[in-house]
Write an enzyme that holds these catalytic residues in place. Structure first.
Site, PDB file in Angstrom:
ATOM      1  N   ASP A 289      -3.799   5.880   5.726  1.00 46.63           N
ATOM      2  CA  ASP A 289      -2.669   5.232   6.112  1.00 46.63           C
ATOM      3  C   ASP A 289      -2.934   3.940   6.996  1.00 46.63           C
ATOM      4  O   ASP A 289      -2.381   3.026   6.766  1.00 46.63           O
ATOM      5  CB  ASP A 289      -1.756   6.078   7.083  1.00 46.63           C
ATOM      6  CG  ASP A 289      -0.461   5.367   7.372  1.00 46.63           C
ATOM      7  OD1 ASP A 289       0.221   4.862   6.377  1.00 46.63           O
ATOM      8  OD2 ASP A 289      -0.122   5.389   8.452  1.00 46.63           O
TER       9      ASP A 289
ATOM     10  N   HIS B 183      -5.810  -1.632   6.895  1.00 51.85           N
ATOM     11  CA  HIS B 183      -5.506  -2.320   8.056  1.00 51.85           C
ATOM     12  C   HIS B 183      -6.988  -2.426   9.022  1.00 51.85           C
ATOM     13  O   HIS B 183      -7.246  -3.652   9.414  1.00 51.85           O
ATOM     14  CB  HIS B 183      -4.505  -1.683   9.146  1.00 51.85           C
ATOM     15  CG  HIS B 183      -3.089  -1.619   8.436  1.00 51.85           C
ATOM     16  ND1 HIS B 183      -2.657  -2.441   7.440  1.00 51.85           N
ATOM     17  CD2 HIS B 183      -2.103  -0.764   8.661  1.00 51.85           C
ATOM     18  CE1 HIS B 183      -1.397  -2.216   7.028  1.00 51.85           C
ATOM     19  NE2 HIS B 183      -1.114  -0.804   7.905  1.00 51.85           N
TER      20      HIS B 183
ATOM     21  N   HIS C 213       0.140  -5.919   5.680  1.00 45.95           N
ATOM     22  CA  HIS C 213       1.179  -6.774   6.693  1.00 45.95           C
ATOM     23  C   HIS C 213       0.036  -7.078   7.689  1.00 45.95           C
ATOM     24  O   HIS C 213       0.536  -7.992   8.470  1.00 45.95           O
ATOM     25  CB  HIS C 213       2.246  -5.977   7.056  1.00 45.95           C
ATOM     26  CG  HIS C 213       2.293  -5.209   7.977  1.00 45.95           C
ATOM     27  ND1 HIS C 213       1.737  -3.718   7.549  1.00 45.95           N
ATOM     28  CD2 HIS C 213       2.620  -5.024   9.237  1.00 45.95           C
ATOM     29  CE1 HIS C 213       1.897  -2.998   8.695  1.00 45.95           C
ATOM     30  NE2 HIS C 213       2.132  -3.624   9.669  1.00 45.95           N
TER      31      HIS C 213
ATOM     32  N   LYS D  76       0.817  -1.278  -0.186  1.00 40.92           N
ATOM     33  CA  LYS D  76      -0.008  -0.004   0.085  1.00 40.92           C
ATOM     34  C   LYS D  76       0.830   1.242  -0.096  1.00 40.92           C
ATOM     35  O   LYS D  76       1.937   1.226   0.439  1.00 40.92           O
ATOM     36  CB  LYS D  76      -0.810   0.106   1.362  1.00 40.92           C
ATOM     37  CG  LYS D  76      -0.303   0.150   2.419  1.00 40.92           C
ATOM     38  CD  LYS D  76      -1.123   0.721   3.484  1.00 40.92           C
ATOM     39  CE  LYS D  76      -0.575   1.969   4.012  1.00 40.92           C
ATOM     40  NZ  LYS D  76       0.338   1.733   5.466  1.00 40.92           N
TER      41      LYS D  76
HETATM   42  C1  BG6 Z   1       1.887   1.172   8.261  1.00 40.02           C
HETATM   43  C2  BG6 Z   1       1.580   2.400   8.317  1.00 40.02           C
HETATM   44  O1  BG6 Z   1       1.174   0.375   7.343  1.00 40.02           O
HETATM   45  O2  BG6 Z   1       1.460   0.372   9.411  1.00 40.02           O
HETATM   46  C3  BG6 Z   1       2.343   3.199   9.654  1.00 40.02           C
HETATM   47  O3  BG6 Z   1       1.941   2.979   7.102  1.00 40.02           O
HETATM   48  C4  BG6 Z   1       2.072   2.451  10.761  1.00 40.02           C
HETATM   49  O4  BG6 Z   1       1.966   4.512   9.830  1.00 40.02           O
HETATM   50  C5  BG6 Z   1       2.472   0.842  10.555  1.00 40.02           C
HETATM   51  O5  BG6 Z   1       3.124   2.865  11.720  1.00 40.02           O
HETATM   52  C6  BG6 Z   1       1.892   0.021  11.949  1.00 40.02           C
HETATM   53  O6  BG6 Z   1       2.237  -1.242  11.755  1.00 40.02           O
HETATM   54  P1  BG6 Z   1       2.561  -2.050  12.999  1.00 40.02           P
HETATM   55  O7  BG6 Z   1       2.855  -3.506  12.433  1.00 40.02           O
HETATM   56  O8  BG6 Z   1       3.888  -1.487  13.792  1.00 40.02           O
HETATM   57  O9  BG6 Z   1       1.350  -2.325  13.796  1.00 40.02           O
END
Ligand code: BG6
Length: 487
Positions: free
Chosen positions: A234, A239, A177, A147
């Site tokens: 974002d 997510h 992810h 993304k």
């Molecule tokens: C990313 C965002 O996709 O996910 C970030 O762009 C964010 O801003 C991150 O900090 C959070 O991922 P995780 O795995 O650390 O919760």
């Protein structure tokens, strides 16, 4: 596995994503003995390096970002790599790649994985070059992208259309992810391996659902990207929406990729569109001001390097969605995410309805909360809050938590990226985002994007280190609903 593709090309091999996520993940897979011995990794980059110079860079990155770095493992890991110098807009570079990916005695390259760890503006040019060099002919060739998949509905549709001109949907792996996280997948097991759970997983029993992704970190050095994007694009569009689909979807006929993704899309399609006039009732944005986190003073968003002083980019979003289907009609899904909140904790909190009658009058009524199911992504935990009788003469009740701490000591912890990379290699697309998921998720958030895009004068703030603005409860439907911070 005959489908395992073992040629892996990294575009953007010296970038942030490669250093922080991709290379450490590959390294850990190597240490765990999960990289096939014949695996070839081509680091493609602009810098005029040879293999040796690449290895020095690689070492530095891993020492910094990979846990458990050892010289021995590193030496083994290096044997997989080959550095190829090239410019992503130069057709000659792709011919060079072609040569390297074509086995001796053959004219066609072996199927490969092309991982595009590059800025989104370069997705299409690279994909065009790959197709011009004939890499799309091999059905098993895979393109991996991260993304943002567009920055609104229209641009996402355009991006999909461009990608599909050159590669088939089956060849495209869109990474979110969050789907690689153990506990997110655990949602499927919790729901569909436990009959009593699934029986109460609906509007008859559930009052509302809360999905929170909280981060204590700020925007780090990503102002350039983040100030354009904001938290809705974002985090929420991808997510949080993905978590929502897994909480809400119907049982799929199997866990086969399209069976699963069909069900997720159905959820997204069932989300009630937010009318223009109701955006404020459904969604709230805010930006962090200066504050204290873990006893450290931190600056406000507007004072971060690279951010315009009058920026109204949101670092916090609270939003409410309704899923208009038989299972969920009338049940609000409250989503919330923010940077510079008190801790890095993410959770799904499901609140049940009140019992029809309160028999235990000796317990003050306000102490009887409905039951909760609390699923924490970080730190990992799965709890159910129920009532028991307080020992003693009186019929008093008190809550206890049934805690399914499911991870046993010493059990392997795979990082989200490690799990997803193995899936790409094996060609399992269940945890990757299909184009229609992207499209429908944008449809859901688009009315909010449009409304906020017009309001450029003002944004409310919250102190860094707080749980966001007090106004965040404004979007809730009932007096007795509140954001659950303690999981
Ligand atoms: C990313 C965002 O996709 O996910 C970030 O762009 C964010 O801003 C991150 O900090 C959070 O991922 P995780 O795995 O650390 O919760």
């Amino acid at each position: 596995d005959e489908h395992c593709i073992c040629q892996f090309v990294i575009f953007g091999s010296t970038g942030d994503l490669a250093s922080k996520k991709l290379l450490p993940a590959l390294y850990h897979l190597k240490c765990a003995g999960r990289l096939p011995p014949e695996m070839r990794i081509i680091a493609f980059g602009r810098r005029p390096w040879n293999d040796k110079a690449w290895q020095e860079f690689l070492k530095e990155q891993l020492e910094h970002y990979a846990e458990g770095f050892t010289a021995d493992h590193f030496a083994d890991f290096c044997t997989h790599f080959h550095y190829v110098e090239g410019e992503i807009h130069d057709p000659a570079a792709y011919q060079k790649l072609r040569k390297i990916l074509t086995p001796k005695g053959s004219t066609e390259p072996d199927p490969s994985i092309f991982y595009l760890a590059i800025r989104p503006a370069d997705f299409v040019p690279v994909v065009q070059q790959l197709s011009a060099a004939g890499f799309n002919k091999e059905a098993d060739t895979r393109i991996v992208i991260e993304k943002p998949f567009g920055d609104d509905l229209e641009s996402a549709m355009q991006l999909n259309e461009q990608l599909h001109r050159h590669f088939k949907e089956e060849q495209i792996y869109r990474i979110d992810h969050y789907l690689g996280k153990e506990i997110v997948q655990n949602l499927l097991v919790f729901r569909f391996a436990n009959l009593p759970i699934e029986a109460i997983w609906n509007r008859n029993y559930i009052d509302h659902v809360q999905i929170t992704v909280a981060e204590s970190g700020g925007i780090e050095n990503r102002a350039g990207y983040y100030d354009q994007a904001g938290a809705l694009r974002d985090m929420v569009q991808n997510h949080l929406m993905q978590i929502l689909t897994l909480v809400a979807m119907e049982p799929p006929p199997s866990l086969e990729a399209d069976a699963l993704r069909d069900e997720k899309v159905k959820v997204l399609r069932s989300i009630r569109p937010i009318p223009k006039s109701a955006v404020h009732a459904h969604a709230l944005r805010a930006q962090y001001g200066p504050g204290v986190i873990e006893e450290q003073h931190v600056p406000g968003y507007a004072d971060e390097a690279g951010v315009a002083k009058n920026s109204v980019t949101e670092t916090f979003v609270a939003a409410k969605f309704y899923i208009d289907n038989w299972r969920w009609r009338g049940v609000p899904f409250y989503l919330r995410t923010g940077k510079r909140l008190p801790a890095k904790t993410s959770s799904v909190a499901i609140r049940f309805r009140h019992t029809p009658q309160q028999l235990f009058r000796e317990t003050p009524i306000e102490r009887i909360e409905p039951n909760w199911i609390l699923l924490s992504l970080e730190p990992e935990s799965l709890k159910i809050e129920i009532y028991v009788k307080e020992p003693g003469l009186e019929m008093r009740v008190r809550p206890v938590q049934l805690n399914a701490s499911y991870r046993r000591d010493g059990e392997e912890e795979l990082d989200a990226y490690e799990a997803l990379l193995l899936d790409v290699m094996e060609g399992d697309k269940a945890l990757f985002i299909r184009f229609d998921e992207v499209e429908w998720a944008w449809r859901v958030v688009d009315p909010i994007i449009k409304a906020w895009g017009r309001e450029v004068d003002y944004i409310i703030t919250y102190p860094a280190g707080s749980w966001g603005p007090d106004e965040a409860t404004r979007i809730m439907d009932k007096e007795d609903q509140y954001w659950r911070n303690q999981i």
